[in-house]
Design a protein around this motif. Structure first.
Motif, PDB file in Angstrom:
ATOM      1  N   PRO A  75     -17.880  12.697 -10.942  1.00 37.61           N
ATOM      2  CA  PRO A  75     -17.263  11.602 -11.704  1.00 37.61           C
ATOM      3  C   PRO A  75     -17.338  11.892 -13.194  1.00 37.61           C
ATOM      4  N   ILE A  76     -16.287  11.619 -13.917  1.00 32.71           N
ATOM      5  CA  ILE A  76     -16.219  12.000 -15.323  1.00 32.71           C
ATOM      6  C   ILE A  76     -16.292  10.797 -16.240  1.00 32.71           C
ATOM      7  N   LYS A  77     -16.826  11.029 -17.413  1.00 36.31           N
ATOM      8  CA  LYS A  77     -16.919   9.998 -18.422  1.00 36.31           C
ATOM      9  C   LYS A  77     -15.708  10.080 -19.343  1.00 36.31           C
ATOM     10  N   PRO A  78     -15.344   8.972 -19.985  1.00 40.27           N
ATOM     11  CA  PRO A  78     -14.237   9.026 -20.929  1.00 40.27           C
ATOM     12  C   PRO A  78     -14.510  10.050 -22.037  1.00 40.27           C
ATOM     13  N   VAL A  79     -13.518  10.866 -22.318  1.00 38.98           N
ATOM     14  CA  VAL A  79     -13.640  11.889 -23.354  1.00 38.98           C
ATOM     15  C   VAL A  79     -12.566  11.628 -24.404  1.00 38.98           C
ATOM     16  N   THR A 275      -2.745  20.003  -0.536  1.00 40.50           N
ATOM     17  CA  THR A 275      -1.297  20.128  -0.712  1.00 40.50           C
ATOM     18  C   THR A 275      -0.963  19.879  -2.180  1.00 40.50           C
ATOM     19  N   SER A 276       0.295  20.113  -2.513  1.00 40.88           N
ATOM     20  CA  SER A 276       0.744  19.837  -3.881  1.00 40.88           C
ATOM     21  C   SER A 276       1.434  18.482  -3.962  1.00 40.88           C
ATOM     22  N   SER A 277       1.060  17.573  -3.055  1.00 40.04           N
ATOM     23  CA  SER A 277       1.651  16.235  -3.031  1.00 40.04           C
ATOM     24  C   SER A 277       1.258  15.462  -4.282  1.00 40.04           C
ATOM     25  N   ILE A 278       2.243  14.935  -4.967  1.00 35.07           N
ATOM     26  CA  ILE A 278       1.996  14.175  -6.189  1.00 35.07           C
ATOM     27  C   ILE A 278       1.208  12.903  -5.875  1.00 35.07           C
ATOM     28  N   SER A 279       1.523  12.254  -4.753  1.00 36.65           N
ATOM     29  CA  SER A 279       0.834  11.010  -4.400  1.00 36.65           C
ATOM     30  C   SER A 279      -0.641  11.262  -4.113  1.00 36.65           C
ATOM     31  N   ASP A 280      -0.967  12.394  -3.487  1.00 36.73           N
ATOM     32  CA  ASP A 280      -2.374  12.716  -3.213  1.00 36.73           C
ATOM     33  C   ASP A 280      -3.154  12.907  -4.509  1.00 36.73           C
ATOM     34  N   VAL A 281      -2.541  13.595  -5.453  1.00 37.57           N
ATOM     35  CA  VAL A 281      -3.211  13.835  -6.733  1.00 37.57           C
ATOM     36  C   VAL A 281      -3.378  12.519  -7.488  1.00 37.57           C
ATOM     37  N   PHE A 282      -2.359  11.664  -7.446  1.00 37.90           N
ATOM     38  CA  PHE A 282      -2.449  10.349  -8.076  1.00 37.90           C
ATOM     39  C   PHE A 282      -3.643   9.565  -7.522  1.00 37.90           C
ATOM     40  N   ARG A 283      -3.751   9.547  -6.201  1.00 34.35           N
ATOM     41  CA  ARG A 283      -4.825   8.781  -5.571  1.00 34.35           C
ATOM     42  C   ARG A 283      -6.202   9.341  -5.928  1.00 34.35           C
ATOM     43  N   THR A 284      -6.298  10.669  -6.008  1.00 36.69           N
ATOM     44  CA  THR A 284      -7.575  11.298  -6.371  1.00 36.69           C
ATOM     45  C   THR A 284      -7.977  10.927  -7.791  1.00 36.69           C
ATOM     46  N   LYS A 288     -11.336   8.620  -8.788  1.00 36.64           N
ATOM     47  CA  LYS A 288     -12.439   9.159  -9.576  1.00 36.64           C
ATOM     48  C   LYS A 288     -12.538   8.559 -10.973  1.00 36.64           C
ATOM     49  N   ASP A 289     -11.390   8.245 -11.561  1.00 38.13           N
ATOM     50  CA  ASP A 289     -11.408   7.854 -12.969  1.00 38.13           C
ATOM     51  C   ASP A 289     -10.678   6.553 -13.241  1.00 38.13           C
ATOM     52  N   GLY A 290     -10.178   5.898 -12.205  1.00 39.13           N
ATOM     53  CA  GLY A 290      -9.439   4.660 -12.432  1.00 39.13           C
ATOM     54  C   GLY A 290      -8.046   4.949 -12.988  1.00 39.13           C
ATOM     55  N   ARG A 292      -7.038   4.479 -15.881  1.00 36.16           N
ATOM     56  CA  ARG A 292      -7.099   5.064 -17.217  1.00 36.16           C
ATOM     57  C   ARG A 292      -7.043   6.587 -17.148  1.00 36.16           C
ATOM     58  N   GLY A 293      -7.424   7.144 -15.984  1.00 39.44           N
ATOM     59  CA  GLY A 293      -7.364   8.594 -15.831  1.00 39.44           C
ATOM     60  C   GLY A 293      -5.959   9.130 -15.934  1.00 39.44           C
ATOM     61  N   LEU A 294      -4.971   8.306 -15.602  1.00 36.62           N
ATOM     62  CA  LEU A 294      -3.568   8.733 -15.685  1.00 36.62           C
ATOM     63  C   LEU A 294      -3.082   8.792 -17.129  1.00 36.62           C
ATOM     64  N   ALA A 295      -3.851   8.203 -18.030  1.00 38.68           N
ATOM     65  CA  ALA A 295      -3.472   8.226 -19.448  1.00 38.68           C
ATOM     66  C   ALA A 295      -4.301   9.227 -20.242  1.00 38.68           C
ATOM     67  N   ARG A 296      -5.139  10.009 -19.555  1.00 40.75           N
ATOM     68  CA  ARG A 296      -5.983  10.976 -20.262  1.00 40.75           C
ATOM     69  C   ARG A 296      -5.121  11.966 -21.033  1.00 40.75           C
ATOM     70  N   GLY A 297      -5.483  12.148 -22.287  1.00 41.86           N
ATOM     71  CA  GLY A 297      -4.787  13.123 -23.108  1.00 41.86           C
ATOM     72  C   GLY A 297      -3.502  12.625 -23.730  1.00 41.86           C
ATOM     73  N   TRP A 298      -3.223  11.298 -23.650  1.00 44.53           N
ATOM     74  CA  TRP A 298      -1.956  10.810 -24.208  1.00 44.53           C
ATOM     75  C   TRP A 298      -1.897  11.003 -25.720  1.00 44.53           C
ATOM     76  N   LEU A 299      -3.054  10.841 -26.401  1.00 45.30           N
ATOM     77  CA  LEU A 299      -3.039  10.966 -27.854  1.00 45.30           C
ATOM     78  C   LEU A 299      -2.796  12.412 -28.298  1.00 45.30           C
ATOM     79  N   PRO A 300      -3.567  13.398 -27.789  1.00 46.98           N
ATOM     80  CA  PRO A 300      -3.238  14.767 -28.191  1.00 46.98           C
ATOM     81  C   PRO A 300      -1.866  15.212 -27.707  1.00 46.98           C
ATOM     82  N   ARG A 301      -1.420  14.667 -26.576  1.00 52.52           N
ATOM     83  CA  ARG A 301      -0.070  14.999 -26.104  1.00 52.52           C
ATOM     84  C   ARG A 301       0.978  14.509 -27.093  1.00 52.52           C
TER      85      ARG A 301
END
Length: 333
Positions: A75-79, A275-284, A288-290, A292-301
């Motif tokens: 499990p990861i902490k906010p970075v 697999t390379s299923s997008i839905s599987d990666v989304f769920r993972t 693990k990160d809620g 908010r994990g889907l928004a990781r890196g939005w600022l540097p991006r």
């Protein structure tokens, strides 16, 4: 003398009136029309130069973003942005910010050559002579990204693995060789579907915003009131590009996180997916990160794509202008 007098009486001076000429009529000066339309190879060269300059200049920011998006087994902490930057410098030194830059150089040039040339050809075909056709800009952008992603995805995968590899690979060719031996050719395109699904809306938003902002700036600025393409300044290109890149980057960040997971799986503790299923990666990611994990890196991006797009578009339009002038001079000669 009598003859001269008789002639003068027959043709009084008041009857000798000048024949009116059309405005700006210069019979002795004939200026042939100049064809400054760019050739296909010139569009490819302009796109290649623009893409290489853009990615090389902003590469350290891309490295920070990749580190923020990589999902480890635990499990990861906010970075945050500064925390990720300091961690890279402290662990591997400043040179780590440029790890993988050669992979980027090998991929960015050819990919952007395809990207811009396909965009220009599609836009010309679909716009029907209307330069303000937003639908044509968006559709052309989608065609361009599908084509360019097929070229860029393998080297983008190599680049991201080198960015977070921490010595896992010795370099570009070592990474390519090991991936081929251990995972097969398909590993280079594991994220292609996600990349296209991300870049299609990214490019549609990007090109539509760029053309709209550029048009608005040309109408607002007095020196561009005439609307002449040659009169557009670097500031117009850069501003329109920055607005387009920043907006498109924020909108598509969740899919960019998924793409990073697929490209970096199995490297330095990153999760490996069956697999390379997008839905599987989304769920993972959500597990693990809620969300908010889907928004990781939005600022540097966003910090990457806004100035990168400004650099890219201003470089691209400048090179296009150079080739246009060159074509005009060659026609005159």
């Amino acid at each position: 003398m009598a003859t001269e007098a008789t002639t003068a009486s027959k043709f009084p001076e008041s009857d000798l009136r000048p024949i009116p000429q059309p405005p700006d009529f210069h019979p002795a000066i004939v200026v042939p029309a100049q064809n400054t339309a760019l050739r296909f190879w010139q569009l490819m060269v302009a796109g290649s130069i623009a893409g290489s300059v853009e990615h090389m200049a902003m590469f350290p920011v891309d490295t920070v973003k990749t580190h923020m998006q990589a999902l480890r087994s635990c499990p990861i902490k906010p970075v945050g942005l500064r925390q990720a930057f300091r961690s890279i410098i402290k662990t591997d030194g400043p040179s780590a910010l440029y790890r993988g830059i050669w992979a980027m150089g090998l991929g960015a040039g050819p990919a952007h050559a395809v990207y811009f040339s396909f965009y220009e050809v599609s836009k010309k075909f679909l716009s029907g002579g209307n330069p303000n056709n937003s639908a044509a800009h968006a559709i052309s952008g989608v065609f361009a990204t599908i084509s360019s992603d097929a070229v860029f995805t393998p080297m983008d995968m190599v680049k991201q693995r080198l960015q977070i590899g921490n010595g896992t690979y010795k370099g570009v060719w070592d990474c390519i060789g090991r991936v081929m031996r251990e995972e097969g050719f398909g590993a280079f395109y594991a994220s292609y579907r996600t990349t296209v699904l991300m870049n299609a809306p990214f490019t549609a938003v990007h090109f539509t915003t760029y053309e709209a902002v550029k048009k608005g700036l040309r109408e607002m600025l007095p020196e561009h009131a005439g609307g002449e393409e040659d009169e557009e300044g670097w500031l117009v290109y850069a501003t329109a590009g920055a607005a387009a890149g920043g907006l498109a980057a924020v909108v598509t960040t969740p899919l960019d996180v998924v793409k990073t997971q697929l490209q970096c799986q199995g490297v330095c503790g990153c999760d490996r997916f069956k697999t390379s299923s997008i839905s599987d990666v989304f769920r993972t990611i959500v597990k693990k990160d809620g969300y908010r994990g889907l928004a990781r890196g939005w600022l540097p991006r966003m910090l990457f794509h806004a100035p990168a797009a400004a650099i890219c578009w201003s470089t691209y339009e400048t090179v296009k202008s150079f080739f246009g002038d060159l074509n005009g001079e060659s026609n005159v000669a």
